[in-house]
Design a protein around this motif. Structure first.
Motif, PDB file in Angstrom:
ATOM      1  N   ALA A  66      -2.473  10.026 -12.029  1.00 25.75           N
ATOM      2  CA  ALA A  66      -2.859  11.031 -11.034  1.00 25.75           C
ATOM      3  C   ALA A  66      -3.201  12.352 -11.704  1.00 25.75           C
ATOM      4  O   ALA A  66      -2.549  12.773 -12.667  1.00 25.75           O
ATOM      5  N   ARG A  67      -4.217  13.017 -11.169  1.00 22.50           N
ATOM      6  CA  ARG A  67      -4.622  14.313 -11.725  1.00 22.50           C
ATOM      7  C   ARG A  67      -3.679  15.429 -11.315  1.00 22.50           C
ATOM      8  O   ARG A  67      -3.383  16.340 -12.093  1.00 22.50           O
ATOM      9  N   ASP A  68      -3.169  15.361 -10.090  1.00 17.89           N
ATOM     10  CA  ASP A  68      -2.357  16.447  -9.528  1.00 17.89           C
ATOM     11  C   ASP A  68      -0.887  16.039  -9.503  1.00 17.89           C
ATOM     12  O   ASP A  68      -0.540  15.030  -8.879  1.00 17.89           O
ATOM     13  N   PRO A  69       0.005  16.799 -10.149  1.00 17.80           N
ATOM     14  CA  PRO A  69       1.432  16.455 -10.117  1.00 17.80           C
ATOM     15  C   PRO A  69       2.014  16.361  -8.716  1.00 17.80           C
ATOM     16  O   PRO A  69       2.971  15.626  -8.486  1.00 17.80           O
ATOM     17  N   ALA A  70       1.438  17.082  -7.756  1.00 18.26           N
ATOM     18  CA  ALA A  70       1.954  17.012  -6.376  1.00 18.26           C
ATOM     19  C   ALA A  70       1.781  15.610  -5.816  1.00 18.26           C
ATOM     20  O   ALA A  70       2.596  15.145  -5.019  1.00 18.26           O
ATOM     21  N   ASP A  71       0.726  14.911  -6.219  1.00 22.65           N
ATOM     22  CA  ASP A  71       0.523  13.545  -5.747  1.00 22.65           C
ATOM     23  C   ASP A  71       1.586  12.607  -6.301  1.00 22.65           C
ATOM     24  O   ASP A  71       1.955  11.626  -5.656  1.00 22.65           O
ATOM     25  N   VAL A  72       2.069  12.909  -7.482  1.00 23.47           N
ATOM     26  CA  VAL A  72       3.132  12.106  -8.079  1.00 23.47           C
ATOM     27  C   VAL A  72       4.412  12.252  -7.278  1.00 23.47           C
ATOM     28  O   VAL A  72       5.083  11.264  -6.942  1.00 23.47           O
ATOM     29  N   ARG A  73       4.759  13.470  -6.950  1.00 21.24           N
ATOM     30  CA  ARG A  73       5.999  13.725  -6.206  1.00 21.24           C
ATOM     31  C   ARG A  73       5.949  13.106  -4.814  1.00 21.24           C
ATOM     32  O   ARG A  73       6.977  12.687  -4.282  1.00 21.24           O
ATOM     33  N   ALA A  74       4.758  13.035  -4.214  1.00 21.45           N
ATOM     34  CA  ALA A  74       4.641  12.552  -2.831  1.00 21.45           C
ATOM     35  C   ALA A  74       4.427  11.046  -2.732  1.00 21.45           C
ATOM     36  O   ALA A  74       4.419  10.508  -1.625  1.00 21.45           O
ATOM     37  N   LEU A  75       4.255  10.361  -3.854  1.00 18.15           N
ATOM     38  CA  LEU A  75       3.892   8.944  -3.776  1.00 18.15           C
ATOM     39  C   LEU A  75       5.005   8.121  -3.128  1.00 18.15           C
ATOM     40  O   LEU A  75       6.143   8.136  -3.593  1.00 18.15           O
ATOM     41  N   PRO A  76       4.706   7.367  -2.078  1.00 13.32           N
ATOM     42  CA  PRO A  76       5.733   6.562  -1.378  1.00 13.32           C
ATOM     43  C   PRO A  76       5.904   5.191  -2.050  1.00 13.32           C
ATOM     44  O   PRO A  76       5.550   4.159  -1.492  1.00 13.32           O
ATOM     45  N   TRP A  77       6.459   5.176  -3.233  1.00  6.48           N
ATOM     46  CA  TRP A  77       6.544   3.955  -4.045  1.00  6.48           C
ATOM     47  C   TRP A  77       7.183   2.798  -3.268  1.00  6.48           C
ATOM     48  O   TRP A  77       8.285   2.907  -2.762  1.00  6.48           O
ATOM     49  N   GLY A  78       6.434   1.714  -3.165  1.00  6.61           N
ATOM     50  CA  GLY A  78       6.952   0.521  -2.520  1.00  6.61           C
ATOM     51  C   GLY A  78       6.979   0.562  -1.007  1.00  6.61           C
ATOM     52  O   GLY A  78       7.341  -0.436  -0.375  1.00  6.61           O
ATOM     53  N   ARG A  79       6.578   1.677  -0.385  1.00  4.98           N
ATOM     54  CA  ARG A  79       6.719   1.801   1.061  1.00  4.98           C
ATOM     55  C   ARG A  79       5.396   1.892   1.809  1.00  4.98           C
ATOM     56  O   ARG A  79       5.293   1.417   2.926  1.00  4.98           O
ATOM     57  N   ALA A  80       4.405   2.547   1.218  1.00  2.00           N
ATOM     58  CA  ALA A  80       3.134   2.766   1.918  1.00  2.00           C
ATOM     59  C   ALA A  80       2.052   3.075   0.891  1.00  2.00           C
ATOM     60  O   ALA A  80       2.343   3.439  -0.250  1.00  2.00           O
ATOM     61  N   HIS A  81       0.798   2.963   1.333  1.00  2.00           N
ATOM     62  CA  HIS A  81      -0.303   3.247   0.423  1.00  2.00           C
ATOM     63  C   HIS A  81      -0.463   4.759   0.263  1.00  2.00           C
ATOM     64  O   HIS A  81       0.085   5.553   1.045  1.00  2.00           O
ATOM     65  N   ALA A  82      -1.251   5.153  -0.725  1.00  4.31           N
ATOM     66  CA  ALA A  82      -1.564   6.566  -0.947  1.00  4.31           C
ATOM     67  C   ALA A  82      -2.899   6.652  -1.670  1.00  4.31           C
ATOM     68  O   ALA A  82      -3.285   5.751  -2.409  1.00  4.31           O
ATOM     69  N   VAL A  83      -3.618   7.751  -1.447  1.00  3.73           N
ATOM     70  CA  VAL A  83      -4.879   8.018  -2.129  1.00  3.73           C
ATOM     71  C   VAL A  83      -4.754   9.350  -2.853  1.00  3.73           C
ATOM     72  O   VAL A  83      -4.245  10.329  -2.294  1.00  3.73           O
ATOM     73  N   PHE A  84      -5.204   9.384  -4.105  1.00  4.70           N
ATOM     74  CA  PHE A  84      -5.146  10.631  -4.871  1.00  4.70           C
ATOM     75  C   PHE A  84      -6.287  10.651  -5.880  1.00  4.70           C
ATOM     76  O   PHE A  84      -6.949   9.627  -6.133  1.00  4.70           O
ATOM     77  N   ASP A  85      -6.538  11.828  -6.457  1.00  2.41           N
ATOM     78  CA  ASP A  85      -7.590  11.968  -7.461  1.00  2.41           C
ATOM     79  C   ASP A  85      -7.130  11.379  -8.786  1.00  2.41           C
ATOM     80  O   ASP A  85      -5.974  11.558  -9.206  1.00  2.41           O
ATOM     81  N   ALA A  86      -8.050  10.694  -9.453  1.00  2.00           N
ATOM     82  CA  ALA A  86      -7.721  10.008 -10.702  1.00  2.00           C
ATOM     83  C   ALA A  86      -7.546  11.001 -11.842  1.00  2.00           C
ATOM     84  O   ALA A  86      -8.236  12.022 -11.923  1.00  2.00           O
ATOM     85  N   SER A  87      -6.631  10.679 -12.740  1.00  2.00           N
ATOM     86  CA  SER A  87      -6.493  11.433 -13.979  1.00  2.00           C
ATOM     87  C   SER A  87      -7.711  11.178 -14.856  1.00  2.00           C
ATOM     88  O   SER A  87      -8.442  10.191 -14.663  1.00  2.00           O
ATOM     89  N   PRO A  88      -7.959  12.023 -15.865  1.00  2.00           N
ATOM     90  CA  PRO A  88      -9.091  11.761 -16.768  1.00  2.00           C
ATOM     91  C   PRO A  88      -8.995  10.408 -17.456  1.00  2.00           C
ATOM     92  O   PRO A  88     -10.019   9.745 -17.670  1.00  2.00           O
ATOM     93  N   GLU A  89      -7.782   9.968 -17.803  1.00  2.00           N
ATOM     94  CA  GLU A  89      -7.613   8.676 -18.477  1.00  2.00           C
ATOM     95  C   GLU A  89      -8.084   7.517 -17.595  1.00  2.00           C
ATOM     96  O   GLU A  89      -8.678   6.548 -18.074  1.00  2.00           O
ATOM     97  N   VAL A  90      -7.821   7.624 -16.296  1.00  2.00           N
ATOM     98  CA  VAL A  90      -8.222   6.562 -15.374  1.00  2.00           C
ATOM     99  C   VAL A  90      -9.709   6.669 -15.033  1.00  2.00           C
ATOM    100  O   VAL A  90     -10.434   5.665 -15.015  1.00  2.00           O
ATOM    101  N   ALA A  91     -10.175   7.878 -14.774  1.00  2.00           N
ATOM    102  CA  ALA A  91     -11.571   8.059 -14.378  1.00  2.00           C
ATOM    103  C   ALA A  91     -12.538   7.593 -15.454  1.00  2.00           C
ATOM    104  O   ALA A  91     -13.665   7.180 -15.155  1.00  2.00           O
ATOM    105  N   SER A  92     -12.102   7.635 -16.732  1.00  2.00           N
ATOM    106  CA  SER A  92     -12.991   7.264 -17.833  1.00  2.00           C
ATOM    107  C   SER A  92     -12.667   5.895 -18.420  1.00  2.00           C
ATOM    108  O   SER A  92     -13.156   5.566 -19.506  1.00  2.00           O
ATOM    109  N   VAL A  93     -11.860   5.093 -17.723  1.00  2.00           N
ATOM    110  CA  VAL A  93     -11.441   3.819 -18.301  1.00  2.00           C
ATOM    111  C   VAL A  93     -12.621   2.879 -18.496  1.00  2.00           C
ATOM    112  O   VAL A  93     -12.625   2.040 -19.402  1.00  2.00           O
ATOM    113  N   MET A  94     -13.661   2.997 -17.666  1.00  2.00           N
ATOM    114  CA  MET A  94     -14.919   2.278 -17.867  1.00  2.00           C
ATOM    115  C   MET A  94     -16.002   2.977 -17.072  1.00  2.00           C
ATOM    116  O   MET A  94     -15.720   3.823 -16.218  1.00  2.00           O
TER     117      MET A  94
END
Length: 302
Positions: A21-49
């Motif tokens: 995730a690009r924004d640390p706030a998205d990390v804190r809000a992620l509902p792991w295992g409970r619900a989906h979430a959408v966030f902006d990709a980190s540079p590492e993910v956006a450039s993976v291919m």
């Protein structure tokens, strides 16, 4: 007091999500295992291919079926409709990807699937290696290339937490229930679910899907390319199997249930009592650490 595992809030594996995730706030809000979430990709993910990588793999690589395969709905495209024979050192070798054939399948509505990016595509390999370490889990990456206006697989569940990085185009996701307990579902196709939530995933965004959430997709008015990074945590059954292996270490492989039926039942009862006692003395910390190391070292998503 024993914790109520059915209602306890699961932790967010924040170190791993920080990678994606690009924004640390998205990390804190992620509902792991409970619900989906959408966030902006980190540079590492956006450039993976890139979209251009796909053209290079079709025209200037030695990709082999089924590393690249294709689906029309739920039906696999036969390998001969995707591949060609090339001559290597005077010997004919089949199964190599034919760019013209693959593009013809795309034009006919097929989705192209590029497997095991973590094994041979360096950006994906580095990303998944780091994700495996931070999530203490297996991590693998798969790319999906779909033409405009096409449906994906019918409603199904995947085993694993999925991070879907949209590379180009927009993909519409139809998201259904997230199972509360592992006993409530199996991977595979499902029917009879309630109305879905709809998410349009755009280039540069990541969609998080919890383990087991039911879903299907549709490409909108342009082609779509996305990469799915699957995170598969150590299996609970793996913990049980490892603990039993440790407890059985003192039982010789050649030891047998001998004698009469009564004698055999007595021997089995004695063994089960010994195992029950041994299980209470298993080092839980060492067990969890071992499973985590094994997951990190196992390349791939399955």
């Amino acid at each position: 007091m024993t914790a109520d595992l059915s209602t306890r809030e699961p932790p967010v594996p924040s170190a791993g999500v920080h990678l994606l995730a690009r924004d640390p706030a998205d990390v804190r809000a992620l509902p792991w295992g409970r619900a989906h979430a959408v966030f902006d990709a980190s540079p590492e993910v956006a450039s993976v291919m890139t979209r251009e990588d796909l053209d290079d793999w079709l025209d200037c690589s030695l990709l082999h079926y089924p590393v690249l395969n294709a689906m029309r709905g739920a039906v696999p495209v036969p390998p001969e409709e995707l591949t060609r024979v090339i001559t290597v050192a005077g010997e004919a070798r089949g199964g190599y990807v034919d760019g013209a054939k693959v593009r013809a399948q795309l034009a006919a509505g097929a989705t192209v699937v590029v497997q095991n990016l973590h094994d041979w595509h360096r950006p994906a390999r580095l990303l998944c290696a780091r994700a495996a370490e931070l999530f203490t889990a297996k991590a693998g990456a798969v790319a999906f290339w779909s033409p405009a206006g096409e449906e994906g697989l019918r409603v199904h569940r995947d085993d694993g937490h999925l991070f879907v990085a949209q590379i180009c185009g927009t993909k519409r996701w139809y998201l259904y229930d997230t199972p509360r307990d592992a006993a409530d579902w199996q991977p595979g196709y499902v029917d009879g679910l309630d109305e879905p939530q709809v998410v349009d995933l755009r280039a540069g965004q990541v969609l998080y899907l919890p383990d087991g959430i039911a879903h299907h997709t549709r490409t909108l008015d342009t082609e779509s390319v996305h990469v799915t990074v699957a995170i598969r945590e150590p299996a609970l059954r793996g913990a049980a199997e490892l603990a039993l292996q440790a407890c059985l270490a003192g039982v010789p492989a050649h030891a047998a249930l001998s004698g009469s039926a009564e004698d055999r039942e007595k021997a089995a009862d004695d063994l089960l009592n010994r195992l029950a006692d041994a299980l209470t003395r298993v080092d839980r910390t060492a067990l969890v650490a071992h499973l985590g190391r094994r997951a990190i070292e196992t390349r791939g998503s399955r």
